[in-house]
Write a protein that holds these residues in place. Structure first.
Motif, PDB file in Angstrom:
ATOM      1  N   GLU A 199     -25.051 -17.532 -24.674  1.00 25.26           N
ATOM      2  CA  GLU A 199     -24.973 -18.811 -25.385  1.00 25.26           C
ATOM      3  C   GLU A 199     -24.359 -18.674 -26.781  1.00 25.26           C
ATOM      4  N   PHE A 247     -30.372 -23.790 -25.732  1.00 26.50           N
ATOM      5  CA  PHE A 247     -29.885 -22.958 -24.633  1.00 26.50           C
ATOM      6  C   PHE A 247     -30.282 -23.592 -23.309  1.00 26.50           C
ATOM      7  N   ASP A 248     -29.708 -23.078 -22.234  1.00 20.04           N
ATOM      8  CA  ASP A 248     -30.014 -23.537 -20.883  1.00 20.04           C
ATOM      9  C   ASP A 248     -31.281 -22.826 -20.411  1.00 20.04           C
ATOM     10  N   ARG A 249     -32.397 -23.548 -20.348  1.00 23.76           N
ATOM     11  CA  ARG A 249     -33.686 -22.943 -20.009  1.00 23.76           C
ATOM     12  C   ARG A 249     -33.715 -22.362 -18.604  1.00 23.76           C
ATOM     13  N   LYS A 251     -31.209 -21.212 -16.769  1.00 22.09           N
ATOM     14  CA  LYS A 251     -30.435 -19.970 -16.704  1.00 22.09           C
ATOM     15  C   LYS A 251     -31.200 -18.818 -17.334  1.00 22.09           C
TER      16      LYS A 251
END
Length: 291
Positions: A199, A247-249, A251
């Motif tokens: 990220e 962020f993409d949780r 992922k």
């Protein structure tokens, strides 16, 4: 033994994730781990307050982990704290604390003279500098300082709280650290930082590839932290101190689950873990973990 994540962020400013800080409650005592931005507000949100803190344990002297120390001291005084502020930390903590109080002395002297509060005991600091392996004891509770790998910072600790029945380990800031893994073996919860490198993108004028590489080098990557929890045989992994804060949780969860089969919590500010009931509370949610 309960752990409340007071701040799960980093130096990036966020209204959702305040600066790094955690609260450990044991019996009727409250222990604070780090003192990041917004810690005094989060303490109130967690049902505690600076005046109730038994001791503060600093993991290291980076600004995001201690920037609100003076606010903690002064707000505790305003709240009627009746004992000195007890602080444990790495080499350099005494000099930092003395310099901080010297910086604010003119303002503080004016407050004391004008406000006429009944005591200034809360403004006294009782600072102890720790070395690797030092153990602080409070009845049945022991707190062990573990030197971690945050080079070029030469003095940085994780902490293990153990009362003979339950154990909780805090990583502080560190790259992959076998010494921490050994100290955290079988912990009820491992509260661990997380650098989400996929990220972190280069931004002209803000950070380049070298900056990202250098920052990543002294943190634990999201692709490594599951291995750390597995090797430590932790009963629960609680992720905090996220870099970056957005962020993409899913992922992240997939990355960690690839290496760790136990419960994984993507920490949020004011999320609470109870080692006795094996439960998580956050806002109105109550979640049971496997016994």
């Amino acid at each position: 033994m309960q752990v409340t994540l007071l701040g799960t962020g980093c130096p990036q400013v966020s209204t959702d994730r305040y600066g790094p800080a955690s609260l450990l409650d044991w019996q009727d005592k409250h222990y604070l781990i780090d003192c990041g931005s917004g810690v005094t507000q989060r303490l109130l949100g967690a049902g505690s307050a600076g005046k109730r803190i038994e001791a503060l344990f600093l993991t290291h002297l980076h600004s995001d982990h201690l920037v609100d120390l003076y606010q903690l001291i002064v707000s505790s005084w305003h709240q009627g704290r009746d004992k000195p502020q007890r602080i444990y930390g790495p080499r350099g903590t005494k000099a930092y604390a003395a310099g901080l109080m010297a910086l604010w002395k003119p303002e503080l002297d004016a407050r004391i003279a004008h406000e006429k509060r009944p005591s200034t005991t809360a403004l006294q600091l009782d600072v102890t500098e720790l070395q690797d392996g030092d153990v602080i004891r409070d009845g049945a509770l022991s707190i062990t300082a573990i030197a971690v790998r945050h080079q070029p910072v030469t003095a940085a600790f994780g902490y293990v709280f153990d009362d003979g029945t339950h154990r909780v380990a805090f990583s502080g800031d560190t790259a992959y650290c076998p010494e921490l893994i050994a100290a955290a073996k079988g912990a009820d919860a491992l509260v661990h930082e997380c650098f989400i490198h996929r990220e972190m993108l280069a931004l002209p004028g803000v950070r380049g590839p070298e900056t990202i590489q250098n920052v990543a080098a002294y943190h634990t990557l999201s692709t490594e932290v599951g291995k750390v929890a597995r090797e430590a045989q932790a009963k629960c992994l609680i992720l905090n101190h996220f870099v970056p804060v957005v962020f993409d949780r899913m992922k992240l969860l997939d990355e960690v689950r690839a290496d760790f089969a136990g419960p994984v919590l993507i920490g949020e500010d004011l999320m609470r873990f109870d080692s006795t009931s094996r439960s998580i509370t956050h806002r109105d949610a109550l979640i049971a973990l496997p016994q």
